[in-house]
Enzyme design. Structure first.
Site, PDB file in Angstrom:
ATOM      1  N   PHE A   1     -27.737  12.750  25.348  1.00 40.40           N
ATOM      2  CA  PHE A   1     -28.379  12.087  26.491  1.00 40.40           C
ATOM      3  C   PHE A   1     -29.771  11.556  26.162  1.00 40.40           C
ATOM      4  O   PHE A   1     -30.289  10.695  26.873  1.00 40.40           O
ATOM      5  CB  PHE A   1     -28.475  13.059  27.688  1.00 40.40           C
ATOM      6  CG  PHE A   1     -29.618  14.050  27.600  1.00 40.40           C
ATOM      7  CD1 PHE A   1     -30.910  13.677  27.973  1.00 40.40           C
ATOM      8  CD2 PHE A   1     -29.425  15.335  27.121  1.00 40.40           C
ATOM      9  CE1 PHE A   1     -31.972  14.565  27.868  1.00 40.40           C
ATOM     10  CE2 PHE A   1     -30.477  16.231  27.019  1.00 40.40           C
ATOM     11  CZ  PHE A   1     -31.764  15.847  27.384  1.00 40.40           C
TER      12      PHE A   1
ATOM     13  N   LYS B   1     -18.342   7.367  22.593  1.00 40.67           N
ATOM     14  CA  LYS B   1     -18.286   8.263  23.763  1.00 40.67           C
ATOM     15  C   LYS B   1     -19.736   8.682  24.020  1.00 40.67           C
ATOM     16  O   LYS B   1     -20.255   9.613  23.409  1.00 40.67           O
ATOM     17  CB  LYS B   1     -17.409   9.477  23.439  1.00 40.67           C
ATOM     18  CG  LYS B   1     -16.797  10.172  24.655  1.00 40.67           C
ATOM     19  CD  LYS B   1     -17.772  10.648  25.704  1.00 40.67           C
ATOM     20  CE  LYS B   1     -18.447  11.963  25.371  1.00 40.67           C
ATOM     21  NZ  LYS B   1     -19.495  12.317  26.376  1.00 40.67           N
TER      22      LYS B   1
ATOM     23  N   GLU C   1     -22.485  11.704  29.204  1.00 37.13           N
ATOM     24  CA  GLU C   1     -22.090  11.459  30.601  1.00 37.13           C
ATOM     25  C   GLU C   1     -23.287  11.508  31.542  1.00 37.13           C
ATOM     26  O   GLU C   1     -23.183  11.166  32.714  1.00 37.13           O
ATOM     27  CB  GLU C   1     -21.009  12.465  31.029  1.00 37.13           C
ATOM     28  CG  GLU C   1     -21.425  13.930  31.038  1.00 37.13           C
ATOM     29  CD  GLU C   1     -21.337  14.612  29.667  1.00 37.13           C
ATOM     30  OE1 GLU C   1     -21.594  13.952  28.630  1.00 37.13           O
ATOM     31  OE2 GLU C   1     -21.053  15.821  29.644  1.00 37.13           O
TER      32      GLU C   1
ATOM     33  N   SER D   1     -26.332  18.809  20.324  1.00 45.43           N
ATOM     34  CA  SER D   1     -26.850  20.158  20.079  1.00 45.43           C
ATOM     35  C   SER D   1     -26.084  20.828  18.929  1.00 45.43           C
ATOM     36  O   SER D   1     -24.953  20.442  18.614  1.00 45.43           O
ATOM     37  CB  SER D   1     -26.720  20.983  21.355  1.00 45.43           C
ATOM     38  OG  SER D   1     -25.361  21.041  21.724  1.00 45.43           O
TER      39      SER D   1
ATOM     40  N   CYS E   1     -35.241  15.083  19.564  1.00 51.52           N
ATOM     41  CA  CYS E   1     -34.846  16.019  18.510  1.00 51.52           C
ATOM     42  C   CYS E   1     -35.942  16.120  17.454  1.00 51.52           C
ATOM     43  O   CYS E   1     -35.935  17.019  16.632  1.00 51.52           O
ATOM     44  CB  CYS E   1     -33.562  15.565  17.859  1.00 51.52           C
ATOM     45  SG  CYS E   1     -33.752  13.992  17.043  1.00 51.52           S
TER      46      CYS E   1
ATOM     47  N   GLU F   1     -34.222  26.157  20.853  1.00 49.47           N
ATOM     48  CA  GLU F   1     -34.669  24.771  21.025  1.00 49.47           C
ATOM     49  C   GLU F   1     -34.853  24.558  22.526  1.00 49.47           C
ATOM     50  O   GLU F   1     -33.891  24.446  23.284  1.00 49.47           O
ATOM     51  CB  GLU F   1     -33.602  23.803  20.496  1.00 49.47           C
ATOM     52  CG  GLU F   1     -34.034  22.368  20.644  1.00 49.47           C
ATOM     53  CD  GLU F   1     -32.954  21.354  20.289  1.00 49.47           C
ATOM     54  OE1 GLU F   1     -31.763  21.620  20.483  1.00 49.47           O
ATOM     55  OE2 GLU F   1     -33.336  20.269  19.822  1.00 49.47           O
TER      56      GLU F   1
END
Ligand code: NAD
Length: 503
Positions: free
Chosen positions: A158, A182, A185, A235, A290, A388
């Site tokens: 995301f 993909k 969402e 992740s 990240c 994290e």
């Protein structure tokens, strides 16, 4: 999160298959929010196994003609894509801000860094050049070529809804593959916007497809026999899962995972510059990067002045709706994520850390906001150090020596980015030699490589061998072939049953 649509005004976000929007028929969808208001704005279709198959078949059908398209035509198309993206970058930046929450200037920065990868791919004729050895053996030439894999899939997180997909689709398509994306969402609209832009630029139908969805869509791609390779960013637990399942079904896979990036500050560092860098890299994009700095490792007596300098700067960070040009930090992506991030501040004193700035106080508006937090005296056993957090919570760990600082980084299960702040060139050079991480910054807090190098971490930040974009992506999205050829002179031709000699 699997829910049906509950907001009557929510916009439907469908798939993109074979060059057009396709409404999902599974009856499943997920809510999409504007994190700055907390209100649902969209409902994204969740693909069924059959819908994933339809996207893969569209990509499979488009592959033979696309791989045969000349490098000159592919390069020309990439220049057109670059021009369109550049001209319309503000449109997509707004979409990012409305669904992700990051401030508009940061969203534009994301698009610009993604564009650099598209620009690099404009040079695909050069990037795909092979090698040639004339007269490798008497009368024999040997040369290498690289060919595309077929249908490849990208599964994205995301936090960079435009840039991370660009890391994948641009080199994959430039190399002659066809692509099924993909996206996350949580903020899927940018992918649909990109699909329409690629169509407008003249990319043939089926070369780029988008399936919206959740785990079911991911699993269908991982198991699909016609998907040759999978690129994943997200992740660490899901990256490991994707890598294991993709490779178990015979696919090539690169799966980039999470991170816990350390910024080491040596006693000789410029404290103001280090504090500016820690605030920028810790709280930019609300810590949802990240490559965000998550732990500042203060060596020796720099610790107190550094903590004071960071504390002094925090009230100057303007938190607000990303559409407001004066905002510097937006909300978090969902209310659940905001609450999880806030729990690290809540639990910090119980673990023995000191809360220097509590970001739960004075939070603006109705959205999923959290102000910047600063924790001091964070030690390696604490959850605030180990996990994290992926939010605007910066921890400071105090150590006595450079060796202790490097040991902390090298013992971390992650190895994405790391930075050192110092005025000592020798120390920086030693650090670059010692440290176990894929991307190193020397007085640079977020060392994301430029597009003609490749991006990737070590250890649990990357499963697989090849990094994304840059030269390594050309290796990932192609297979090598070596041709040995002889064009005998008919006047010297004769039968010879001996094993071919190399001289
Ligand atoms: P995530 O792992 O939850 O989701 C990533 C993708 O995997 C999404 O498309 C999601 O739909 C899918 N997914 C989620 N759960 C799944 C499951 N159980 N089975 C199959 N698929 C599943 O990650 P996120 O929360 O969207 O993104 C944040 C994470 O991504 C952070 O850990 C961050 O460090 C990481 N990230 C890493 C990099 C990098 O380059 N290393 C870059 C950006 C983000």
């Amino acid at each position: 999160m699997t829910e049906t649509v509950d907001a009557p005004t929510a916009t439907r976000i469908p798939h993109w298959i074979g060059g057009r929007r396709v409404d999902g028929g599974s009856g499943r969808s997920g809510p999409v929010y504007n994190p700055a208001t907390g209100r649902q704005t969209g409902a994204v279709d969740f693909a069924s196994v059959e819908e994933v198959d339809a996207a893969v078949q569209a990509a499979r059908k488009a592959f033979p003609a696309w791989r045969a398209t000349s490098l000159a035509k592919r390069a020309e198309l990439f220049f057109r894509i670059r021009e369109l993206l550049h001209a319309r970058r503000e449109e997509v930046a707004e979409i990012l801000t409305r669904e992700h929450g990051k401030v508009l200037s940061d969203a534009l920065g994301e698009v610009t860094r993604g564009l650099e990868v598209v620009e690099h791919c404009c040079g695909i004729p050069t990037l795909l050049k092979g090698e040639h050895s004339e007269q490798a053996s008497t009368g024999i030439d040997v040369y290498s070529i690289r060919q595309p894999l077929g249908v490849v899939a990208g599964i994205t997180p995301f936090n960079f809804p435009a840039m991370v997909p660009m890391w994948m689709w641009a080199p994959a398509i430039a190399c002659g593959n066809t692509f099924v994306l993909k996206p996350s969402e949580k903020d899927p609209s940018a992918s649909l916007w990109v699909a329409e832009l690629l169509h407008e630029a003249g990319l043939p139908a089926g070369v780029f497809n988008v399936v919206m969805g959740d785990k079911l869509a991911v699993d269908s791609l991982l198991e699909h026999p016609d998907v040759a390779a999978v690129s994943f960013v997200g992740s660490t637990p899901i990256a490991r899962y994707v890598y294991e399942h993709a490779t178990a079904s015979g696919k090539r896979c690169q799966a980039l995972g999470g991170a816990k990036n350390h910024m080491i500050v040596l006693p000789d560092a410029d404290v103001d510059a280090a504090a500016d860098a820690a605030v920028s890299a810790g709280y930019g994009s609300a810590g949802e990067r990240c490559m965000a700095v998550s732990v500042v490792v203060a060596v020796g007596d720099v610790a107190q002045p550094l903590v004071d300098a960071i504390k002094e700067r925090i009230p100057q960070v303007k938190v607000g709706d990303g559409m407001d040009p004066s905002s510097e930090m937006g909300p978090l992506v969902t209310s659940e994520h905001r609450d999880k991030v806030a729990s690290y501040v809540e639990n910090a004193p119980g673990e023995g850390a000191t809360v220097v700035v509590d970001g739960r106080e004075g939070v603006p508006g109705e959205g999923f906001f959290l102000n910047p937090s600063l924790l001091d005296d964070v030690t390696p056993e604490m959850k605030a150090y180990v996990d994290e957090i992926f939010g605007p919570v910066l921890g400071v760990t105090r150590v006595a020596t450079y060796e202790e600082a490097v040991r902390l980084v090298n013992e971390s299960p992650y190895g994405n980015g790391v930075a050192i702040f110092t005025r000592d060139g020798g120390a920086a050079r030693q650090f670059q030699f010692d440290v176990q991480a894929g991307m190193v910054g020397i007085n640079v807090p977020i060392p994301v490589p430029v597009a003609y190098y490749s991006f990737g971490g070590w250890k649990s930040s990357l499963f697989g061998d090849l990094h994304v974009y840059g030269p390594e992506s050309i290796g990932f999205y192609t297979r090598g072939k070596v041709v040995t050829q002889r064009w005998p002179d008919p006047s010297t031709s004769k039968i010879d049953l001996g094993f071919p000699q190399t001289r």
